[in-house]
Design an enzyme around this catalytic site. Structure first.
Site, PDB file in Angstrom:
ATOM      1  N   LYS A 176      -1.782   0.534  10.300  1.00 32.39           N
ATOM      2  CA  LYS A 176      -2.993  -0.012   9.679  1.00 32.39           C
ATOM      3  C   LYS A 176      -2.772  -1.385   9.047  1.00 32.39           C
ATOM      4  CE  LYS A 176      -4.959   4.520   8.720  1.00 32.39           C
ATOM      5  NZ  LYS A 176      -5.625   5.366   7.730  1.00 32.39           N
ATOM      6  N   ASN A 201      -8.266   0.031  10.077  1.00 29.28           N
ATOM      7  CA  ASN A 201      -8.185   1.316  10.789  1.00 29.28           C
ATOM      8  C   ASN A 201      -9.147   1.358  11.980  1.00 29.28           C
ATOM      9  OD1 ASN A 201     -10.687   1.778   9.440  1.00 29.28           O
ATOM     10  ND2 ASN A 201     -10.354   3.972   9.611  1.00 29.28           N
ATOM     11  N   ASP A 230     -11.899   3.620   6.269  1.00 25.08           N
ATOM     12  CA  ASP A 230     -11.308   4.668   5.420  1.00 25.08           C
ATOM     13  C   ASP A 230     -11.924   4.670   4.029  1.00 25.08           C
ATOM     14  OD1 ASP A 230      -9.454   5.858   7.129  1.00 25.08           O
ATOM     15  OD2 ASP A 230      -7.929   4.336   6.725  1.00 25.08           O
ATOM     16  N   GLY A 282       0.038   9.164  -6.173  1.00 22.47           N
ATOM     17  CA  GLY A 282       0.533   8.498  -4.965  1.00 22.47           C
ATOM     18  C   GLY A 282       0.055   7.064  -4.911  1.00 22.47           C
ATOM     19  N   ALA A 283       0.973   6.186  -4.526  1.00 18.60           N
ATOM     20  CA  ALA A 283       0.615   4.764  -4.407  1.00 18.60           C
ATOM     21  C   ALA A 283       1.095   4.227  -3.054  1.00 18.60           C
ATOM     22  CB  ALA A 283       1.228   3.965  -5.565  1.00 18.60           C
ATOM     23  N   ALA A 331      -2.716   5.213   1.287  1.00 19.96           N
ATOM     24  CA  ALA A 331      -3.976   5.852   0.901  1.00 19.96           C
ATOM     25  C   ALA A 331      -4.181   5.794  -0.616  1.00 19.96           C
ATOM     26  CB  ALA A 331      -3.990   7.299   1.392  1.00 19.96           C
ATOM     27  N   ASN A 346       3.465   7.606  -9.090  1.00 27.91           N
ATOM     28  CA  ASN A 346       4.074   7.663  -7.760  1.00 27.91           C
ATOM     29  C   ASN A 346       5.564   7.926  -7.899  1.00 27.91           C
ATOM     30  OD1 ASN A 346       3.631   7.258  -4.876  1.00 27.91           O
ATOM     31  ND2 ASN A 346       5.038   5.535  -5.074  1.00 27.91           N
ATOM     32  N   THR A 380       7.942   6.561  -6.320  1.00 28.83           N
ATOM     33  CA  THR A 380       8.614   5.263  -6.382  1.00 28.83           C
ATOM     34  C   THR A 380       7.807   4.369  -7.330  1.00 28.83           C
ATOM     35  OG1 THR A 380       9.195   5.572  -4.061  1.00 28.83           O
ATOM     36  CG2 THR A 380       9.481   3.350  -4.966  1.00 28.83           C
ATOM     37  N   LEU A 394      -6.400  14.505  -0.306  1.00 26.54           N
ATOM     38  CA  LEU A 394      -6.619  13.803   0.966  1.00 26.54           C
ATOM     39  C   LEU A 394      -6.051  14.606   2.135  1.00 26.54           C
ATOM     40  CD1 LEU A 394      -6.126  10.011   0.166  1.00 26.54           C
ATOM     41  CD2 LEU A 394      -8.118  11.475  -0.089  1.00 26.54           C
ATOM     42  N   GLY A 443      -9.408  16.736   2.301  1.00 31.65           N
ATOM     43  CA  GLY A 443      -9.537  15.428   2.952  1.00 31.65           C
ATOM     44  C   GLY A 443     -10.303  15.430   4.266  1.00 31.65           C
TER      45      GLY A 443
HETATM   46  N1  LIG Z   1      -8.109  12.699   4.958  1.00 28.74           N
HETATM   47  C1  LIG Z   1      -7.884  11.497   5.436  1.00 28.74           C
HETATM   48  O1  LIG Z   1      -8.715  10.931   6.157  1.00 28.74           O
HETATM   49  C2  LIG Z   1      -6.597  10.804   5.082  1.00 28.74           C
HETATM   50  C3  LIG Z   1      -6.488   9.412   5.220  1.00 28.74           C
HETATM   51  C4  LIG Z   1      -5.281   8.790   4.859  1.00 28.74           C
HETATM   52  C5  LIG Z   1      -4.218   9.582   4.407  1.00 28.74           C
HETATM   53  N2  LIG Z   1      -4.352  10.916   4.307  1.00 28.74           N
HETATM   54  C6  LIG Z   1      -3.225  11.755   3.817  1.00 28.74           C
HETATM   55  O2  LIG Z   1      -2.807  11.246   2.558  1.00 28.74           O
HETATM   56  C7  LIG Z   1      -1.383  11.363   2.437  1.00 28.74           C
HETATM   57  C8  LIG Z   1      -0.801   9.983   2.092  1.00 28.74           C
HETATM   58  O3  LIG Z   1      -1.029   9.123   3.185  1.00 28.74           O
HETATM   59  P1  LIG Z   1      -0.542   7.592   3.179  1.00 28.74           P
HETATM   60  O4  LIG Z   1      -1.137   6.953   4.354  1.00 28.74           O
HETATM   61  O5  LIG Z   1      -0.744   7.002   1.828  1.00 28.74           O
HETATM   62  O6  LIG Z   1       1.033   7.773   3.414  1.00 28.74           O
HETATM   63  P2  LIG Z   1       2.218   6.888   2.815  1.00 28.74           P
HETATM   64  O7  LIG Z   1       1.819   5.475   2.716  1.00 28.74           O
HETATM   65  O8  LIG Z   1       3.421   7.274   3.607  1.00 28.74           O
HETATM   66  O9  LIG Z   1       2.389   7.448   1.310  1.00 28.74           O
HETATM   67  C9  LIG Z   1       2.916   8.745   1.060  1.00 28.74           C
HETATM   68  C10 LIG Z   1       2.772   9.056  -0.413  1.00 28.74           C
HETATM   69  O10 LIG Z   1       3.303  10.358  -0.679  1.00 28.74           O
HETATM   70  C11 LIG Z   1       4.379  10.239  -1.619  1.00 28.74           C
HETATM   71  N3  LIG Z   1       5.416  11.224  -1.323  1.00 28.74           N
HETATM   72  C12 LIG Z   1       5.899  11.544  -0.100  1.00 28.74           C
HETATM   73  N4  LIG Z   1       6.857  12.493  -0.232  1.00 28.74           N
HETATM   74  C13 LIG Z   1       6.965  12.760  -1.555  1.00 28.74           C
HETATM   75  C14 LIG Z   1       7.779  13.640  -2.315  1.00 28.74           C
HETATM   76  N5  LIG Z   1       8.677  14.443  -1.731  1.00 28.74           N
HETATM   77  N6  LIG Z   1       7.624  13.669  -3.665  1.00 28.74           N
HETATM   78  C15 LIG Z   1       6.710  12.858  -4.275  1.00 28.74           C
HETATM   79  N7  LIG Z   1       5.904  11.998  -3.598  1.00 28.74           N
HETATM   80  C16 LIG Z   1       6.049  11.954  -2.257  1.00 28.74           C
HETATM   81  C17 LIG Z   1       4.908   8.837  -1.438  1.00 28.74           C
HETATM   82  O11 LIG Z   1       5.659   8.426  -2.532  1.00 28.74           O
HETATM   83  P3  LIG Z   1       6.727   7.222  -2.341  1.00 28.74           P
HETATM   84  O12 LIG Z   1       5.937   5.950  -2.400  1.00 28.74           O
HETATM   85  O13 LIG Z   1       7.652   7.400  -3.486  1.00 28.74           O
HETATM   86  O14 LIG Z   1       7.392   7.428  -1.008  1.00 28.74           O
HETATM   87  C18 LIG Z   1       3.564   8.083  -1.292  1.00 28.74           C
HETATM   88  O15 LIG Z   1       2.908   7.959  -2.524  1.00 28.74           O
HETATM   89  C19 LIG Z   1      -0.860  11.886   3.768  1.00 28.74           C
HETATM   90  O16 LIG Z   1      -0.564  13.271   3.637  1.00 28.74           O
HETATM   91  C20 LIG Z   1      -2.011  11.632   4.736  1.00 28.74           C
HETATM   92  O17 LIG Z   1      -2.069  12.605   5.768  1.00 28.74           O
HETATM   93  C21 LIG Z   1      -5.516  11.555   4.632  1.00 28.74           C
END
Ligand SMILES: NC(=O)c1ccc[n+]([C@@H]2O[C@H](COP(=O)([O-])OP(=O)(O)OC[C@H]3O[C@@H](n4cnc5c(N)ncnc54)[C@H](OP(=O)(O)O)[C@@H]3O)[C@@H](O)[C@H]2O)c1
Length: 265
Positions: A47, A68, A91, A116-117, A120, A140, A142, A206, A229
């Site tokens: 994206k 997206n 999105d 989460g940062a 999304a 977050n 991190t 989400l 989500g």
């Molecule tokens: N419903 C929808 O349409 C939609 C749209 C977008 C996303 N989503 C969902 O939203 C979630 C996040 O998506 P994204 O695109 O933001 O992904 P991303 O950029 O990879 O971010 C992942 C997030 O999860 C955190 N995380 C991952 N593993 C972790 C752990 N073990 N402990 C604590 N925090 C953890 C990460 O923290 P760090 O920064 O520390 O790694 C980060 O904040 C996903 O599950 C995705 O499927 C849904």
């Protein structure tokens, strides 16, 4: 959901999924354009990269920093150059439609926690800040990413009170934008047991699989209104479809197709 929508709209179109490596993304977008595609969706992790690979960045993508959806469209000023790729973001609109329709959330003056940062989380935090919420808490794993979101919120939306930690009491909305909950062994991203909550408080995860994620089960047990989500997924698709076709999306048809595909119901 897209193919069900095309059928309902009487369009002889197809929506297909392709796995494309980042190194091949530029050629893939160009190829889709030359092949006469109407548009594309880009999903994680493409994206942000999409911003540099389109001919024109729409305001929706510029404001939130990710593409997206791509629409191939005529360039009225240079018709001889063929179609140009406009990069958009649906999105954010999907998120806001889901919050309004699934939870009845009203942003003005609200207090919001975003867990989460990543892509999304950042987008949700900025979009909610743009809607006139009063206070925003972002945490977050991190912390450096929270520092970046904080700087952006403070610069763009200075009226919003920003806290890089958790609130001391209940808030109006908690959004789980981490991927925690996707695996059964994941810890809960938020502890709802520490304060008194009520149905006036809302929780959005989400993630949407299972339909009641552990985060949502905990929120519901604490008395909050909840949504997963799926609504965001549905609505971002509906907005993209409307951009491609110029017609209203058959949202109910799309929702039924999505639920059948994901939950088998
Ligand atoms: N419903 C929808 O349409 C939609 C749209 C977008 C996303 N989503 C969902 O939203 C979630 C996040 O998506 P994204 O695109 O933001 O992904 P991303 O950029 O990879 O971010 C992942 C997030 O999860 C955190 N995380 C991952 N593993 C972790 C752990 N073990 N402990 C604590 N925090 C953890 C990460 O923290 P760090 O920064 O520390 O790694 C980060 O904040 C996903 O599950 C995705 O499927 C849904």
């Amino acid at each position: 959901m897209m193919n069900a929508a095309f059928a309902a709209m009487g369009l002889d179109w197809r929506y297909l999924a392709f796995d494309v490596e980042l190194d091949d993304l530029r050629e893939a977008i160009l190829g889709a354009n030359r092949l006469g595609f109407v548009g594309l969706n880009l999903t994680a992790p493409h994206k942000t990269s999409g911003l540099a690979l389109v001919d024109l960045i729409d305001d929706s993508a510029e404001r939130w920093g990710s593409v997206n959806t791509i629409r191939f469209e005529q360039d009225a000023e240079r018709p001889a150059r063929g179609l140009r790729a406009r990069g958009l973001n649906t999105d954010v609109e999907g998120l806001m439609r889901s919050l309004a329709q699934d939870l009845g959330f009203r942003a003005a003056g609200a207090s919001v926690v975003v867990l989460g940062a990543g892509g999304a989380g950042r987008m949700a935090a900025l979009r909610l800040a743009s809607e006139g919420i009063a206070s925003l808490y972002v945490i977050n794993r991190t912390p450096a990413k929270v520092v970046e979101v904080e700087a952006e919120v403070r610069e763009r939306f200075p009226n919003v009170q920003f806290f890089p930690d958790l609130p001391e009491g209940p808030v109006d909305l908690v959004v789980n934008a981490t991927s925690l909950g996707l695996r059964p062994e994941d810890p809960l991203p938020f502890d709802f047991s520490t304060h008194g909550w009520s149905p006036a408080s809302m929780a959005l995860d989400l993630n949407y699989q299972p339909s009641e994620t552990p985060f949502l089960a905990a929120a519901k047990a604490a008395g909050c209104r909840t949504a997963n989500g799926l609504g965001m997924l549905l609505h971002q698709g509906a907005v993209a479809l409307e951009l491609w076709t110029g017609r209203p999306a058959p949202v109910d048809v799309m929702r039924r197709a999505l639920e059948k595909h994901i939950y088998g119901t």
